[in-house]
Design an enzyme around this catalytic site. Structure first.
Site, PDB file in Angstrom:
ATOM      1  N   GLY A 167       0.849  -1.178   0.000  1.00  0.00           N
ATOM      2  CA  GLY A 167       0.000   0.000   0.000  1.00  0.00           C
ATOM      3  C   GLY A 167       0.887   1.231   0.000  1.00  0.00           C
TER       4      GLY A 167
ATOM      5  N   GLN B 258       3.379  10.001   1.126  1.00  0.00           N
ATOM      6  CA  GLN B 258       4.649   9.262   1.119  1.00  0.00           C
ATOM      7  C   GLN B 258       5.499   9.580  -0.109  1.00  0.00           C
ATOM      8  OE1 GLN B 258       2.651   5.274   2.133  1.00  0.00           O
ATOM      9  NE2 GLN B 258       4.634   5.148   3.137  1.00  0.00           N
TER      10      GLN B 258
ATOM     11  N   CYS C 278       6.382  -0.046   7.095  1.00  0.00           N
ATOM     12  CA  CYS C 278       5.971   1.096   6.281  1.00  0.00           C
ATOM     13  C   CYS C 278       7.155   1.552   5.429  1.00  0.00           C
ATOM     14  CB  CYS C 278       5.512   2.230   7.198  1.00  0.00           C
ATOM     15  SG  CYS C 278       4.923   3.693   6.331  1.00  0.00           S
ATOM     16  N   LEU C 279       6.879   1.905   4.184  1.00  0.00           N
ATOM     17  CA  LEU C 279       7.949   2.380   3.296  1.00  0.00           C
ATOM     18  C   LEU C 279       8.602   3.644   3.857  1.00  0.00           C
ATOM     19  CD1 LEU C 279       6.284   1.960  -0.234  1.00  0.00           C
ATOM     20  CD2 LEU C 279       7.866   0.404   0.911  1.00  0.00           C
TER      21      LEU C 279
ATOM     22  N   HIS D  57      -4.038   1.500   8.104  1.00  0.00           N
ATOM     23  CA  HIS D  57      -2.651   1.977   8.004  1.00  0.00           C
ATOM     24  C   HIS D  57      -2.516   3.016   6.887  1.00  0.00           C
ATOM     25  CE1 HIS D  57       1.881   1.240   7.980  1.00  0.00           C
ATOM     26  NE2 HIS D  57       1.681   1.929   6.870  1.00  0.00           N
ATOM     27  N   GLU D  58      -3.038   2.692   5.706  1.00  0.00           N
ATOM     28  CA  GLU D  58      -2.888   3.610   4.562  1.00  0.00           C
ATOM     29  C   GLU D  58      -3.676   4.901   4.767  1.00  0.00           C
ATOM     30  OE1 GLU D  58      -0.521   3.200   2.680  1.00  0.00           O
ATOM     31  OE2 GLU D  58      -0.177   1.099   3.217  1.00  0.00           O
TER      32      GLU D  58
ATOM     33  N   HIS E 258      -2.175   7.565   6.941  1.00  0.00           N
ATOM     34  CA  HIS E 258      -1.184   8.438   6.294  1.00  0.00           C
ATOM     35  C   HIS E 258      -1.823   9.748   5.823  1.00  0.00           C
ATOM     36  CE1 HIS E 258       2.544   6.205   6.129  1.00  0.00           C
ATOM     37  NE2 HIS E 258       1.951   5.118   5.672  1.00  0.00           N
TER      38      HIS E 258
HETATM   39 NI    NI Z   1       2.848   3.205   5.586  1.00  0.00          NI
END
Ligand code: NI
Length: 186
Positions: A49, A54, A101-102, A143-144, A147
């Protein structure tokens, strides 16, 4: 298409509440390109995701791509793009997954979240859609969408003893996971 640079924890863009897109913006070439770049960036870094902040764009766009059973949906159907999403908890019973997470590379943390949610959103054409997510999908959605509110999974960790670097997580936590604890990678 292009792979974009991923903002890492500490960058202010990850802490802003992202703004909604207008119908005109949703249909714009710029948004189409942003979404294509987000897909490419997510796949490049092995994420399931990604959210627009991000990639340094503070707008309400997020997408998920969860691998399913091989005989289930086709590739295109696994990918869901959420624009201006609203989330509602349908079952607040907590469930724990290890999250990554990225934007928080090399870390894993155990996060307890509600087990069932409903997300109302606009798709890429601006059509209203709703999805109900349970279990792992519920955690990924939360989670997404977090953000887009400037929230990272580390903010949700209740027991910081369950925050670990990836190597140590794999060595000390992965082998002894209890029931109901899964792994949400980058
Ligand atoms: Ni993330």
């Amino acid at each position: 298409m292009a792979i974009r640079k991923v903002a890492r924890m500490g960058h202010p863009v990850l802490r802003k509440v992202a703004r909604e897109l207008t119908t005109k913006e949703i249909r714009s070439e710029e948004t189409r390109r942003l979404i294509q770049d987000m897909i490419e960036t997510m796949r490049e870094y092995g994420g399931i995701g990604i959210a627009a902040p991000q990639v340094h764009e503070s707008v309400q766009v997020a997408l998920i791509e969860i691998p399913e059973d091989p005989d289930d949906a086709e590739e295109g159907q696994r990918l869901t793009v959420f624009i201006n999403p609203k989330i509602k908890v349908l079952d607040s019973t907590g469930q724990a997954f290890w999250e990554g997470c990225l934007s928080v590379p090399e870390l894993r943390g155990l996060v307890v979240r509600p087990r069932k949610v409903e997300v109302s959103y606009l798709d890429r054409e601006g059509n209203p859609k709703t999805i109900v997510g349970e279990g792992f999908l519920a955690t990924v959605l939360q989670h997404e969408l977090d953000h887009l509110q400037g929230v990272l999974f580390v903010d949700r960790i209740q027991d910081t003893k369950k925050l670990a670097f990836l190597d140590e997580y794999q060595k000390y936590f992965l082998p002894v996971q209890g029931e109901g604890i899964g792994d949400l990678g980058d």
